[in-house]
Design an enzyme around this catalytic site. Structure first.
Site, mmCIF file in Angstrom:
data_model
loop_
_atom_site.group_PDB
_atom_site.id
_atom_site.type_symbol
_atom_site.label_atom_id
_atom_site.label_comp_id
_atom_site.label_asym_id
_atom_site.label_seq_id
_atom_site.Cartn_x
_atom_site.Cartn_y
_atom_site.Cartn_z
ATOM 1 N N SER A 133 0.878 -1.171 0.000
ATOM 2 C CA SER A 133 0.000 0.000 0.000
ATOM 3 C C SER A 133 0.916 1.221 0.000
ATOM 4 C CB SER A 133 -0.844 -0.026 1.285
ATOM 5 O OG SER A 133 -1.440 1.226 1.527
ATOM 6 N N TYR A 146 -2.264 -0.549 10.798
ATOM 7 C CA TYR A 146 -2.392 -0.973 9.391
ATOM 8 C C TYR A 146 -1.107 -0.609 8.636
ATOM 9 C CZ TYR A 146 -3.950 -1.206 4.537
ATOM 10 O OH TYR A 146 -4.043 -1.497 3.189
#
Ligand SMILES: NC(=O)c1ccc[n+]([C@@H]2O[C@H](COP(=O)([O-])OP(=O)(O)OC[C@H]3O[C@@H](n4cnc5c(N)ncnc54)[C@H](OP(=O)(O)O)[C@@H]3O)[C@@H](O)[C@H]2O)c1
Length: 233
Positions: A133, A146
Site C-alpha cells: 500500500s 495498518y
C-alpha cells in the site's frame, strides 16, 4: 499461461484480478472465507477458476489452499498475497483485538501462504506478488497499525528478493485509495464519514488488476519489484 493462487479472491482487488487474469488465458485458484462469493466467481469462469474456502490466519487453511491449488491446476507459478484489511481508529480508541486481526491477516497470513508455496514457486521459477500500500511507505493518523503491517509486507518482499531474487520474481504492489469494500472494515463512524468519500473517488480495482497482469506478463529477464499507484488527474 500461468497457474495463479489469489488470496482474498472474493472481493475488490482480488476478484477484479481473477477476472482480468482469466480473460488473459491464465488459470486461478481463489481463497477467502466467503463461500457464496467464491462459488459465484468460479461459476462465471468454468474450467479456469477453482477455490478453497479458508482463512489466511489459520495455518491449516493455508496448507489446504496450496494443496487444493496444486490438485486443481497441477502446479503453482504465481502466488498473489492479496487478502488483507484495515480497521482505522485513533491509537487510544482502538481495540486490541482489531490490531491483532490486522497483524494476523496482513502479516501472518502472507507468511503462512509463502511458507507452503515457496518451494513450488522456486521450482517453477515463479512469482510472488504481495499487496502492499502507499501505507508501506508512509504512516497516516488513525491507521498506524495498518501502516505497520504494510511496512512489514514490503520488508517481507525485500527479504524474499535478497535470498531468492535470482530464482523467482517478487513484486510489491502499493496502491493508494481503491474503491472497494475495504474501508467498511472500519467501525468508527466519524472516521467512516471522513474517509468513505475519498475511497469512493479512489482507483477502480480493475486498475490494480491491470498492474497485476502487467507484472506477471513482463518479458523473461525482467522483475518489476514494486509498483506505487495512486489516483491521479
Ligand atoms: N482498497 C484500498 O484502498 C487499498 C489500498 C491499498 C492496499 N489495499 C490492499 O489490497 C488488498 C485487497 O483489499 P481490497 O481493497 O480488495 O478489499 P476488500 O474488497 O475488502 O477485499 C479484501 C479481501 O481479503 C479477504 N480477506 C480478509 N480477511 C481474510 C482472511 N482472514 N482470510 C482470507 N481472506 C481474507 C476478503 O475475503 P473474505 O471476506 O471472503 O474472507 C476479501 O476477498 C488488501 O491487502 C488491502 O490492504 C487496499
Amino acid at each position: 499461461m500461468k497457474n495463479i493462487i489469489i488470496t482474498g479472491g472474493s472481493s475488490g482487488i482480488g476478484a477484479a484480478t481473477a477476472q482480468i487474469l482469466i480473460e488473459k488465458g491464465h488459470r486461478v485458484h481463489l481463497m477467502g472465507r466467503n463461500q457464496e462469493k467464491l462459488e459465484a466467481i468460479a461459476l462465471s469462469f468454468p474450467g479456469s477458476c477453482s477455490f478453497t474456502v479458508g482463512d489466511v490466519r489459520i495455518v491449516a487453511d493455508c496448507q489446504r489452499t496450496f494443496e487444493d491449488a496444486k490438485t486443481q491446476m497441477g502446479s503453482v507459478d504465481v502466488l498473489i498475497n492479496n487478502a488483507g484489511l484495515g480497521i482505522f481508529d485513533p491509537l487510544t480508541q482502538a481495540k486490541l483485538e482489531d490490531w491483532h486481526e490486522q497483524v494476523d491477516t496482513n502479516i501472518k497470513g502472507v507468511l503462512n501462504m509463502i511458507h507452503f508455496s515457496l518451494s513450488e514457486i522456486i521450482s517453477r521459477k515463479g512469482h510472488i506478488i504481495n499487496l502492499g500500500s502507499v501505507a508501506s511507505h508512509h504512516v497516516f493518523p488513525n491507521s498506524g497499525i495498518y501502516c505497520a503491517t504494510k511496512h512489514a509486507v514490503l520488508a517481507i518482499g525485500e527479504s524474499l528478493k535478497v535470498e531468492h531474487g535470482k530464482q523467482i520474481r517478487i513484486t510489491t504492489i502499493c496502491p493508494g485509495a481503491v474503491n472497494t469494500p475495504f474501508i467498511h472494515a472500519t467501525k468508527n463512524e466519524d472516521l467512516l464519514k471522513e474517509y468513505v468519500p475519498n475511497f469512493e473517488k479512489g482507483l477502480n480495482p480493475k486498475d490494480i488488476a491491470a498492474q497485476m497482469a502487467h507484472v506477471i506478463e513482463a518479458p523473461e529477464g525482467i522483475n518489476i519489484s514494486e509498483i506505487i499507484i495512486r489516483p491521479g488527474v
